[in-house]
Design a protein around this motif. Structure first.
Motif: not given
Length: 296
Positions: A166-173, A180-183, A197-198, A283-290
């Motif tokens: 969830a922390g990764v998803l919050r950062l993306l949002a 952002l790159l995750f690995h 998940l994303l 979720l709104a932040g993810l949609r806006h950013n991505l």
């Protein structure tokens, strides 16, 4: 439409790729260059660093345990010196390393560490004891695949693992999150679940989610072949193929994780809210950013 699964072309991270180009059920498209997935960045070259720098990365999220980082080496990230981690920090400790300059990259260590499903300890034990009988007893007759399936189920059932994902998803949002790159280490299991998940949250269909997950087998095939050949040539393993269930992405592993979601929650929306602790604002932040375009 942008190329889906575009490789970043990194010599030191062959599984690094752009998640841009995937289309959601409502007709929007994941914007290229905003969210990237990869294997470890500890072996990237100087040219690779230039390529990463050109992406304008703001954040890198490392899902490896701190013991993995110490053993394999820290990430090499543009504008951020490779720093050694304090030796007394436990393997599962979350750490954030801030850059020295405003245009530098922030490195987030969000370890997803499963003591009961520690693949790397298992591999180390298999390599240390070169007895073919003991290696088969450890990995053969479906045991390696069962260990992997158990790991993916643990991704869903363990509260701390859910918190880290969830922390990764919050950062993306977050407004200042992407690019952002995750690995993780191979960019396959922990990284694959974050990607699943994303994409699911954004409305990408399951078939496409699985296809993204399985693309690792194509990208990492030369590395896997080389490692298995090396293990055989050096006499580390009598049957290197015993490791294939660990080295390869398998749709059954991802299916096991989604089965745990369905078993524990009434649906993905409930898992998002009650399992991951995320809300509509994330979720709104993810949609806006991505996402590009308007919903159909």
């Amino acid at each position: 439409m942008p190329q889906v699964g575009r490789s970043l072309g990194l010599r030191g991270a062959v599984n690094a790729r752009d998640l841009g180009g995937f289309r959601t059920a409502d007709g929007r498209v994941l914007r290229p260059g905003t969210v990237l997935r990869s294997d470890g960045l500890n072996h990237v070259t100087a040219d690779d660093l230039n390529s990463l720098r050109a992406l304008g990365l703001r954040r890198v999220v490392d899902l490896r345990s701190l013991d993995e980082v110490r053993e394999a080496g820290p990430d090499r990230v543009p504008g951020l010196p490779a720093a050694e981690l304090a030796p007394d920090l436990p393997a599962g400790t979350a750490v954030t390393v801030e850059p020295d300059t405003e245009d530098g990259v922030t490195l987030h260590h969000l370890p997803v560490f499963a003591p009961d499903f520690d693949i790397y300890v298992t591999l180390r034990d298999a390599m240390a004891d070169r007895s073919p009988e003991k290696q088969r007893a450890l990995l053969g007759d479906g045991r390696a695949a069962a260990m992997m399936t158990g790991l993916y189920r643990w991704f869903v059932t363990d509260p701390l693992a859910r918190e880290r994902f969830a922390g990764v998803l919050r950062l993306l949002a977050a407004p200042d999150g992407p690019p952002l790159l995750f690995h993780c280490t191979a960019g396959k299991d922990r990284t694959g679940w974050v990607s699943a998940l994303l994409l699911t949250a954004l409305g990408v269909d399951r078939e496409t989610v699985v296809a993204d997950y399985l693309l690792t087998n194509e990208r990492a095939a030369p590395v896997v072949a080389r490692v298995m050949d090396d293990f055989g040539t050096r006499g580390l393993m009598h049957e290197p193929r015993l490791l294939l269930p660990v080295f390869r992405a398998d749709a059954a592993y991802l299916a096991a994780a989604f089965e745990e979601v369905e078993a524990g929650w009434s649906g993905f929306g409930a898992f998002w809210r009650d399992g991951l602790g995320l809300d509509d604002d994330v979720l709104a932040g993810l949609r806006h950013n991505l996402l590009d375009g308007e919903a159909a």
